[in-house]
Design a protein around this motif. Structure first.
Motif, PDB file in Angstrom:
ATOM      1  N   UNK A  24      30.470  49.214  42.067  1.00  0.00           N
ATOM      2  CA  UNK A  24      29.039  49.250  42.363  1.00  0.00           C
ATOM      3  C   UNK A  24      28.287  50.387  41.678  1.00  0.00           C
ATOM      4  N   UNK A  25      28.970  51.436  41.262  1.00  0.00           N
ATOM      5  CA  UNK A  25      28.267  52.531  40.587  1.00  0.00           C
ATOM      6  C   UNK A  25      27.586  52.063  39.302  1.00  0.00           C
ATOM      7  N   UNK A  26      28.271  51.360  38.393  1.00  0.00           N
ATOM      8  CA  UNK A  26      27.540  50.858  37.222  1.00  0.00           C
ATOM      9  C   UNK A  26      26.480  49.833  37.597  1.00  0.00           C
ATOM     10  N   UNK A  27      26.722  49.062  38.662  1.00  0.00           N
ATOM     11  CA  UNK A  27      25.714  48.082  39.078  1.00  0.00           C
ATOM     12  C   UNK A  27      24.423  48.775  39.474  1.00  0.00           C
ATOM     13  N   UNK A  28      24.529  49.896  40.161  1.00  0.00           N
ATOM     14  CA  UNK A  28      23.334  50.617  40.595  1.00  0.00           C
ATOM     15  C   UNK A  28      22.635  51.282  39.407  1.00  0.00           C
ATOM     16  N   UNK A  29      23.395  51.950  38.555  1.00  0.00           N
ATOM     17  CA  UNK A  29      22.783  52.798  37.538  1.00  0.00           C
ATOM     18  C   UNK A  29      22.564  52.120  36.190  1.00  0.00           C
ATOM     19  N   UNK A  30      23.254  51.029  35.918  1.00  0.00           N
ATOM     20  CA  UNK A  30      23.096  50.380  34.612  1.00  0.00           C
ATOM     21  C   UNK A  30      22.484  48.992  34.691  1.00  0.00           C
ATOM     22  N   UNK A  31      22.778  48.237  35.741  1.00  0.00           N
ATOM     23  CA  UNK A  31      22.400  46.829  35.764  1.00  0.00           C
ATOM     24  C   UNK A  31      21.264  46.510  36.709  1.00  0.00           C
ATOM     25  N   UNK A  32      20.704  47.486  37.383  1.00  0.00           N
ATOM     26  CA  UNK A  32      19.602  47.237  38.318  1.00  0.00           C
ATOM     27  C   UNK A  32      18.278  47.471  37.603  1.00  0.00           C
TER      28      UNK A  32
END
Length: 116
Positions: A8-16
């Motif tokens: 979820x870290x890349x989901x929050x910072x890269x893909x949102x």
């Protein structure tokens, strides 16, 4: 919990890229992160003898706070050096990998009496 936080870290910072996506991804990331903290509160006291359990648990929880205070102090420097907040968050998400590696080597406490 560690795998969920790591994903979820890349989901929050890269893909949102929209507010709705950011809020949902942040909620999921918080679920996994807080799940790891709930594990600490249940498991760690079982590792210490009864006469030092309170002191040991307090030390474990608060030692990380004494280390973590450096993060906000160094945040500006890290964001500048690594090229943005997303890169700093991804670098810090390595802590989830450390959790995945260390957790299997922790002693099993199921069915064991508490240390005296």
């Amino acid at each position: 919990m560690f795998v969920g936080g790591l994903v979820m870290t890349p989901a929050v910072y890269l893909w949102s890229h929209s507010l709705a996506t950011l809020l949902f991804a942040s909620w999921l990331n918080g679920f996994w992160t807080l799940g790891a903290f709930s594990w600490y509160a249940i498991y760690l006291p079982e590792l210490f003898a009864t006469n030092v359990r309170g002191t040991a648990s307090a030390f474990v929880f608060n030692a990380s706070r004494f280390i973590a205070f450096l993060g906000p102090l160094m945040a500006g420097e890290l964001i500048g050096a690594l090229g943005g907040l997303a890169h700093v968050a991804l670098a810090f998400s390595v802590i989830y990998v450390i959790g995945l590696v260390v957790a299997p080597f922790m002693p099993e406490t199921k069915g064991q009496p508490l240390p005296q």
